[in-house]
Design an enzyme around this catalytic site. Structure first.
Site, PDB file in Angstrom:
ATOM      1  N   ASP A 105       0.785  -1.156  -0.105  1.00  0.00           N
ATOM      2  CA  ASP A 105       0.011   0.157  -0.199  1.00  0.00           C
ATOM      3  C   ASP A 105       0.896   1.540   0.068  1.00  0.00           C
ATOM      4  OD1 ASP A 105      -2.108   1.819   0.305  1.00  0.00           O
ATOM      5  OD2 ASP A 105      -2.117   1.556   2.462  1.00  0.00           O
ATOM      6  N   ASP A 292      -2.006   5.700  -5.354  1.00  0.00           N
ATOM      7  CA  ASP A 292      -2.247   4.702  -4.131  1.00  0.00           C
ATOM      8  C   ASP A 292      -2.644   3.165  -4.747  1.00  0.00           C
ATOM      9  OD1 ASP A 292      -2.950   3.784  -1.825  1.00  0.00           O
ATOM     10  OD2 ASP A 292      -4.662   5.244  -1.508  1.00  0.00           O
TER      11      ASP A 292
END
Length: 511
Positions: A105, A292
């Site tokens: 992430d 992201d």
């Protein structure tokens, strides 16, 4: 007994095959770790969103060879793809390694996995749990920690241990043993935990991120990592993350790089957003965006996401606040825009917001009292302020197209009908996907286009198929916002390079 001998023989054959794979020299200078994918189904289709929630040459052949030699280095972790909504890979924690599946992430910076001491959260019982007593390299820390995501939160305490990623072993890595997970997302998610690849500026507990330790301990040749997502959930490998380099087989052409403008997330400047080749004007003077990998969809301000969903026919919910603003204040907003009033001041001038010197702020924020009525009034006032600011953006865009005032107000009322649902999910007619417009984002002076088949998530087949808009709204206030979050929808179409050494993010068409 015969069954036992057959099982033993099969185990020996599998072990031999595995050793041959491990001992063979890595192809093309890369260490590849193939992982299986789970069958796709429609359960929990969007639970992956942890969101609140980066040359010219005289010979083409020579250029390709030079690029391969220069870039094809590093450790590769293959990723699993779950419905084009979750991408996750395996890591090992401890000595000997305890295996976990994690989301890599770039929108957070901590590593966490469920702890064996997680007793009260059902989610922990659906996933692997770290057992400190079984690791020879475990070191106690004990400092408490918690992380809140948009879809839930985790809490626990820090521990120290070795972390194995591909063939890389990071020593003395701080991570969080989660003893509480408060979201259904973590229960039904196909991942055990999250490995953050953001900057240390947003690391909870000031823990040094795994990526920083990779670089510091000299485990990668170059301070670069890159993502490739396979958007065909039922075909082949789910994707790859390459630490220490770039795999030239995963992109076409050259990358367009933009500098990181604010460390924390992998944040950069973005230009105009176009719908069907036409400017929306929303980011013509610049917007902030982040790449992201931990967000499934593509997130942006309500004002522009609603316009996109209107153009693609996405069904949202009726916003009474939006219609009330248009009905009561629409003409006044138009008059002030024509009079060249600063757009950021308009909603305060009509009494729906308070201007703080840079943007509108809900008047209700400052007047919320402890009783229920006060809280309700504050929330209503905030909703009206947000609706007003959204209407200003829409009306400004329509006036720039020389539309008449009656047409503008009629169109804005239609947009109110298309405001995204509170859960962020908007459905579309699967039969209309081919006729939907392209959506383009301007990054580094180049237009990055998403075609309908790239920004629509399709779940199921035939008459049971459901199609979901890949665009969802989130209004992040200044100074962090307004902020676009280019999640897996975008990164699936464009191979993404995170250059830590030069603080820049690069995008190229995915191969």
């Amino acid at each position: 007994m015969a069954t036992g001998r057959v099982a033993l023989l099969l185990l020996l054959l599998l072990t031999t095959a595995l050793l041959l794979v491990l001992l063979a020299p890595p192809a093309e200078g890369l260490v590849r770790i193939p992982l299986k994918k789970l069958p796709a189904d429609s359960n929990g289709r969007l639970h992956a969103e942890r969101r609140r929630g980066f040359l010219g040459s005289s010979s083409d052949d020579a250029a390709a060879l030079n690029k391969a030699e220069a870039e094809e280095e590093g450790d590769i972790v293959a990723l699993k793809n779950y419905l084009n909504a979750q991408y996750y890979g395996e890591i090992g924690i401890g000595t000997p390694p305890q295996t976990f599946t994690v989301i890599f992430d770039t929108g957070s910076s901590n590593l966490w996995v469920p702890s064996s001491k997680c007793y009260a959260s059902i989610a922990c019982y659906f996933h692997e749990r770290y057992k400190a007593g079984r690791s020879n390299s475990y070191k106690k820390n004990g400092k408490r920690a918690s992380i809140r995501y948009g879809t839930g939160a985790i809490s626990g305490y820090f521990s120290l241990d070795s972390v194995k990623i591909g063939d890389i072993v990071v020593k003395n890595q701080d991570f969080i043993e989660a003893t509480r997970e408060t979201s259904v997302t973590f229960m039904v998610g196909k991942f055990d935990g999250i490995l953050g690849l953001g900057f240390k500026e947003i690391s909870v507990g000031a823990a040094v991120p795994v990526w920083y330790n990779m670089v510091k301990q000299g485990l990668v040749d170059d301070p670069v990592f890159s993502f490739w997502f396979n958007r065909h959930a039922d075909e082949g490998q789910g994707g790859e993350i390459v630490f220490g380099g770039i795999d030239p087989n995963h992109y076409k052409g050259n990358h367009t790089y933009v500098p990181v403008t604010r460390k924390g997330y992998w944040q950069f400047g973005m230009g105009d957003v176009l719908i069907g080749g036409k400017s929306t004007g929303f980011c013509a003077s610049g917007c902030a965006a982040i790449a992201d990998s931990g967000t499934s969809l593509l997130t942006g301000p309500t004002a522009i996401i609603t316009q996109i969903n209107e153009k693609i026919g996405a069904a949202g919910v009726v916003s009474q606040e939006c219609k009330a603003v248009v009905s009561q204040y629409g003409q006044r907003i138009i008059d002030q825009l024509i009079a060249k009033t600063q757009p950021a001041k308009i909603c305060s001038s009509v009494g729906l917001c308070t201007f703080d010197g840079a943007h509108g702020v809900s008047t209700g924020i400052w007047s919320v009292v402890d009783d229920g009525a006060g809280e309700s009034n504050g929330l209503f006032s905030e909703a009206m302020c947000n609706a007003c600011e959204t209407a200003v953006v829409w009306i400004q865009n329509q006036l720039a197209q020389n539309q008449t005032q009656d047409v503008v107000l009629q169109y804005i009322n239609q947009l109110c009908e298309k405001l995204p649902s509170p859960m962020g999910e908007s459905s579309v007619d699967c039969s209309r996907v081919a006729s939907m417009p392209d959506i383009a984002f301007t990054i580094g002076g180049r237009k990055f286009t998403l075609k309908p088949e790239q920004y629509i998530l399709k779940v199921g087949e035939g008459h049971a198929a459901q199609c979901i808009s890949g665009f969802t709204a989130m209004d992040i206030p200044p100074p962090r916002g307004p902020l676009w979050i280019l999640g897996d929808i975008f990164m699936g179409a464009y191979h993404t390079v995170f250059d830590y050494g030069n603080l820049k993010v690069g995008f190229a068409e995915a191969a």
